[in-house]
Enzyme design. Structure first.
Site, PDB file in Angstrom:
ATOM      1  N   ASP A  37       3.652   0.026  -4.492  1.00 10.99           N
ATOM      2  CA  ASP A  37       3.606  -1.371  -4.040  1.00 10.99           C
ATOM      3  C   ASP A  37       4.809  -2.134  -4.572  1.00 10.99           C
ATOM      4  O   ASP A  37       4.906  -2.399  -5.775  1.00 10.99           O
ATOM      5  CB  ASP A  37       2.327  -2.030  -4.572  1.00 10.99           C
ATOM      6  N   PHE A  66      -2.060  -8.608  -5.332  1.00 10.73           N
ATOM      7  CA  PHE A  66      -2.684  -8.217  -6.604  1.00 10.73           C
ATOM      8  C   PHE A  66      -3.626  -7.037  -6.383  1.00 10.73           C
ATOM      9  O   PHE A  66      -4.251  -6.949  -5.332  1.00 10.73           O
ATOM     10  CB  PHE A  66      -3.511  -9.377  -7.178  1.00 10.73           C
ATOM     11  N   ASP A 126      -5.947  -0.725   2.583  1.00  9.59           N
ATOM     12  CA  ASP A 126      -5.399  -1.016   1.256  1.00  9.59           C
ATOM     13  C   ASP A 126      -6.003  -2.307   0.712  1.00  9.59           C
ATOM     14  O   ASP A 126      -5.797  -3.379   1.287  1.00  9.59           O
ATOM     15  CB  ASP A 126      -3.871  -1.154   1.396  1.00  9.59           C
TER      16      ASP A 126
HETATM   17  C1  DX5 Z   1      -2.261  -5.238  -2.941  1.00  8.66           C
HETATM   18  C2  DX5 Z   1      -1.608  -3.862  -2.959  1.00  8.66           C
HETATM   19  C3  DX5 Z   1      -2.617  -2.786  -3.139  1.00  8.66           C
HETATM   20  C4  DX5 Z   1      -3.361  -2.841  -4.443  1.00  8.66           C
HETATM   21  C5  DX5 Z   1      -4.646  -2.086  -4.317  1.00  8.66           C
HETATM   22  O1  DX5 Z   1      -1.300  -6.186  -2.709  1.00  8.66           O
HETATM   23  O2  DX5 Z   1      -0.948  -3.621  -1.745  1.00  8.66           O
HETATM   24  O3  DX5 Z   1      -2.039  -1.510  -2.933  1.00  8.66           O
HETATM   25  O4  DX5 Z   1      -2.631  -2.372  -5.517  1.00  8.66           O
HETATM   26  O5  DX5 Z   1      -5.366  -2.223  -5.488  1.00  8.66           O
HETATM   27  P1  DX5 Z   1      -6.944  -2.212  -5.507  1.00  8.66           P
HETATM   28  O6  DX5 Z   1      -7.377  -0.889  -4.977  1.00  8.66           O
HETATM   29  O7  DX5 Z   1      -7.278  -2.398  -6.951  1.00  8.66           O
HETATM   30  O8  DX5 Z   1      -7.418  -3.361  -4.653  1.00  8.66           O
HETATM   31 ZN    ZN Z   2      -0.337  -1.508  -1.135  1.00 14.83          ZN
END
Ligand code: DX5
Ligand code: ZN
Length: 218
Positions: free
Chosen positions: A34, A142, A174
């Site tokens: 990310d 986040f 995601d």
């Molecule tokens: C959010 C990111 C995600 C995130 C997923 O902006 O794109 O990839 O890290 O984390 P979780 O699975 O904890 O929601």
């Molecule tokens: Zn992501």
């Protein structure tokens, strides 16, 4: 094919290489990376130098999710840093078609991402060209947020559209994905599963196995 793509945003960065090896050994097929610029999304995460330094830790697919404005400026840099798939946000590209072509011209797989509130209609004309569509199931920025329920219907809507037209793109989800809700996402048509906190909190390898077991049940 169904794949698990753990998001290293939730990793312990003091042990990043070691944790990536654990993911690989446990059988996770992709590594989700990310990249955040503090403009398209509120946070700043990491970029090319971090990617380069972990590229030697695994041969698994580097699934790079660019949450940055005008990502076309950096396609070459992320390709050189070891990306296999580059996904850009439709909302962040003035010229989405050109950006997708730039990724494909570099010989990489091209993905397009949509925020929860962005309609699928926005990408209809590029659906035949992309290798993957990323449906955000939380607002990006986040890790550790709760999945927004209406996004599951959006996955199903996209799946119907792809099937109807004979388009082959993968569907990635995601944000807020857990072993409790992953089967609903797979049933709706997703086949690439991103999980951050649900993989990195607790025992990483046990968590990867729990996801892969659930995913193989569907
Ligand atoms: C959010 C990111 C995600 C995130 C997923 O902006 O794109 O990839 O890290 O984390 P979780 O699975 O904890 O929601
Ligand atoms: Zn992501």
């Amino acid at each position: 094919m169904k794949c698990l793509s753990p998001s290293i945003l939730s990793a312990d960065f003091s042990k990043l290489g070691e944790q990536i090896r654990l993911l690989d050994e446990a059988g996770a097929q992709y590594v989700h990376i990310d990249v955040m610029d503090g403009s398209f999304v509120p946070s700043i995460s990491f970029g090319m130098p971090v990617m380069k330094s972990i590229r030697g830790c695994t041969d698994r697919m580097f699934d790079v999710h660019l949450m940055i404005e005008e990502p076309i400026r950096y396609i070459e840099d992320f390709a050189e840093a070891g990306a296999d798939i580059i996904t850009v946000h439709a909302e962040a590209c003035k010229h989405l078609d050109r950006t997708i072509q730039a990724i494909k011209e570099r010989g990489l797989l091209a993905g397009v991402a949509l925020n929860p509130s962005t309609p699928i209609e926005m990408i209809r004309h590029v659906l035949s060209q992309v290798d993957m569509v990323l449906i955000m199931t939380v607002n990006p920025g986040f890790g550790g947020q709760k999945l927004i329920p209406y996004t599951i219907d959006k996955v199903a809507e996209l799946k119907r559209l792809l099937v109807k037209n004979g388009w082959k793109a993968d569907i990635e989800v995601d944000g807020g994905v857990t072993t409790d809700n992953v089967n609903r996402l797979l049933d709706a048509g997703a086949n690439i599963i991103v999980a951050g906190s649900a993989v990195f909190q607790g025992d990483i390898q046990e968590n990867v196995h729990a996801f892969l077991d659930r995913m193989n049940q569907v």
